[in-house]
Design a protein around this motif. Structure first.
Motif, mmCIF file in Angstrom:
data_model
loop_
_atom_site.group_PDB
_atom_site.id
_atom_site.type_symbol
_atom_site.label_atom_id
_atom_site.label_comp_id
_atom_site.label_asym_id
_atom_site.label_seq_id
_atom_site.Cartn_x
_atom_site.Cartn_y
_atom_site.Cartn_z
ATOM 1 N N THR A 150 0.821 -1.208 0.000
ATOM 2 C CA THR A 150 0.000 0.000 0.000
ATOM 3 C C THR A 150 0.860 1.265 0.000
ATOM 4 O O THR A 150 1.809 1.377 0.795
ATOM 5 C CB THR A 150 -0.929 0.032 1.225
ATOM 6 O OG1 THR A 150 -1.818 -1.085 1.171
ATOM 7 C CG2 THR A 150 -1.749 1.314 1.273
ATOM 8 N N LEU A 270 -5.392 -2.789 -8.537
ATOM 9 C CA LEU A 270 -5.252 -1.619 -7.674
ATOM 10 C C LEU A 270 -6.579 -1.377 -6.972
ATOM 11 O O LEU A 270 -7.636 -1.385 -7.616
ATOM 12 C CB LEU A 270 -4.880 -0.385 -8.510
ATOM 13 C CG LEU A 270 -5.056 0.996 -7.859
ATOM 14 C CD1 LEU A 270 -4.148 1.156 -6.656
ATOM 15 C CD2 LEU A 270 -4.791 2.092 -8.894
ATOM 16 N N VAL A 272 -8.354 1.456 -4.369
ATOM 17 C CA VAL A 272 -8.211 2.798 -3.825
ATOM 18 C C VAL A 272 -9.202 2.986 -2.690
ATOM 19 O O VAL A 272 -10.398 2.710 -2.849
ATOM 20 C CB VAL A 272 -8.453 3.875 -4.908
ATOM 21 C CG1 VAL A 272 -8.267 5.275 -4.322
ATOM 22 C CG2 VAL A 272 -7.504 3.669 -6.093
ATOM 23 N N THR A 274 -10.240 6.026 0.333
ATOM 24 C CA THR A 274 -10.032 7.444 0.570
ATOM 25 C C THR A 274 -11.030 7.989 1.583
ATOM 26 O O THR A 274 -12.089 7.406 1.813
ATOM 27 C CB THR A 274 -10.147 8.233 -0.755
ATOM 28 O OG1 THR A 274 -9.805 9.607 -0.527
ATOM 29 C CG2 THR A 274 -11.551 8.148 -1.328
ATOM 30 N N THR A 331 -5.585 9.149 1.260
ATOM 31 C CA THR A 331 -5.913 8.208 0.189
ATOM 32 C C THR A 331 -4.877 7.100 0.188
ATOM 33 O O THR A 331 -3.675 7.358 0.334
ATOM 34 C CB THR A 331 -5.936 8.906 -1.185
ATOM 35 O OG1 THR A 331 -6.997 9.868 -1.215
ATOM 36 C CG2 THR A 331 -6.166 7.893 -2.303
ATOM 37 N N TYR A 333 -3.499 3.576 -1.915
ATOM 38 C CA TYR A 333 -3.463 2.787 -3.145
ATOM 39 C C TYR A 333 -2.845 1.426 -2.810
ATOM 40 O O TYR A 333 -1.658 1.347 -2.479
ATOM 41 C CB TYR A 333 -2.623 3.478 -4.224
ATOM 42 C CG TYR A 333 -3.051 4.902 -4.515
ATOM 43 C CD1 TYR A 333 -4.020 5.192 -5.474
ATOM 44 C CD2 TYR A 333 -2.468 5.969 -3.829
ATOM 45 C CE1 TYR A 333 -4.396 6.501 -5.739
ATOM 46 C CE2 TYR A 333 -2.838 7.276 -4.090
ATOM 47 C CZ TYR A 333 -3.807 7.534 -5.048
ATOM 48 O OH TYR A 333 -4.161 8.834 -5.304
#
Length: 338
Positions: A150, A270, A272, A274, A331, A333
């Protein structure tokens, strides 16, 4: 962390450094110019972002590749807004509108770097009152932290006068490591999106995605509809089934899984998460191979953020930051390699 590489210098003579973060799973190169993610190598060594090789390219051939954009990411309609009864005029660098902070936004500023370990880097800058037309002296920072697979980005900002703020990272992802992203599969936990006019300014309230080409609540290939041409803000759905966002000054809020991208051919993915209320999903279809080293669909963006033109839309989640408040946004990833 090893000493940074000297990446180059701006025309004004400011030194630009390149820091490499490495935790054995991810290896990320970050430039002090624009707090830019230049390379992002996942566990199998594949670089999954678009990056450039020189300061000159970033200043003249970039479309915000990997940079932190601000003071206001995305567009502000008419290049103006009114705050507390005062109108502020901004640079119109996208037709009649202001885009990503103006002519010399945060992507073109050299940030101060403070390494905190082999996988931890803090970058900061001060934007003076009146820069690009924005009120208030703003102190902003972004922390890059690697944790397993991450990459975590932590944004903070304070101001000495009321202002507006929307910080985001503008990385273009290509999980194949080359070619284009039209075959990538995307899902977005968003039941609404913002319809826009020809200048990409929202035309009104968020609209349902159900039954439209904008529905990614079920995973779909980028090019399954509309020829893959997306450059729209999606409104994330909260756990209660409605779309919300905390105010800028109140803190980052809870992180939730918001978007996933998979490259079926390589098996790389991936995810995401947030604290932001929305994401600008841009498929890179407007990239020009003559103006940049990359052509259409070379990468896609997931810019977690407040909404475009929010300073002119009181019904949108607030983008106002006031003295005594601290803007906090996070955020993450997370990458996987099968």
């Amino acid at each position: 962390m090893a000493a940074p590489d000297h990446f180059g210098a701006t025309p004004e003579g400011e030194r630009v450094d390149r820091y490499v973060l490495d935790n054995g799973r991810l290896r990320v190169a970050v430039l002090t110019l624009g707090a830019t993610v230049q390379r992002l190598e996942v566990a199998d060594g594949t670089d999954v972002v678009l990056g450039l090789g020189s300061v000159d390219d970033y200043l003249n051939r970039s479309r915000y590749f990997g940079a932190v954009v601000g003071r206001y990411g995305n567009r502000i309609g008419g290049a103006r807004f009114t705050l507390d009864g005062t109108e502020y005029r901004l640079a119109a660098n996208d037709g009649a509108n202001s885009l990503h902070g103006g002519v010399r936004g945060f992507d073109k500023r050299v940030w101060r770097a403070e390494p905190a370990g082999p996988a931890d880097l803090l970058l900061s800058l001060v934007s003076p009152d009146g820069e690009e037309g924005y009120p208030g002296t703003l102190a902003a920072s972004v922390r890059y932290l690697l944790d397993g697979d991450t990459l975590r980005l932590e944004y903070r900002a304070t101001t000495d006068a009321p202002t507006v703020l929307n910080l985001t990272n503008h990385s273009y992802f290509n999980l194949a490591g080359g070619g284009d992203v039209r075959g990538h599969v995307v899902s977005l936990a968003a039941d609404r999106y913002l319809p826009v006019d020809d200048g990409k300014i929202p035309t009104g309230e968020p609209a349902p995605v159900a039954g439209t080409p904008f529905d990614f609540t079920v995973p779909a290939r980028v090019d399954a509809r509309l020829g893959g041409r997306y450059d729209h803000c999606y409104v994330f759905t909260d756990d209660a089934g409605s779309s919300t966002g905390s105010s800028t000054g109140s803190g980052g809020g809870a992180l939730r899984g918001r978007a996933t991208v998979t490259d079926p051919d390589s098996g790389r993915s991936l995810e995401v998460a947030t604290s932001e209320p929305g994401v600008q999903f841009y498929t890179g279809h407007m990239l020009d191979g003559a103006a940049t080293p990359f052509g259409p669909f070379a990468g896609l963006c997931l810019e977690t953020q407040r909404f475009p033109d929010a300073p002119n839309r009181p019904e949108f989640p607030s983008a106002v930051l006031r003295p005594g408040e601290t803007h906090v946004s996070v955020t993450e990833y997370r990458f996987a390699v099968s």
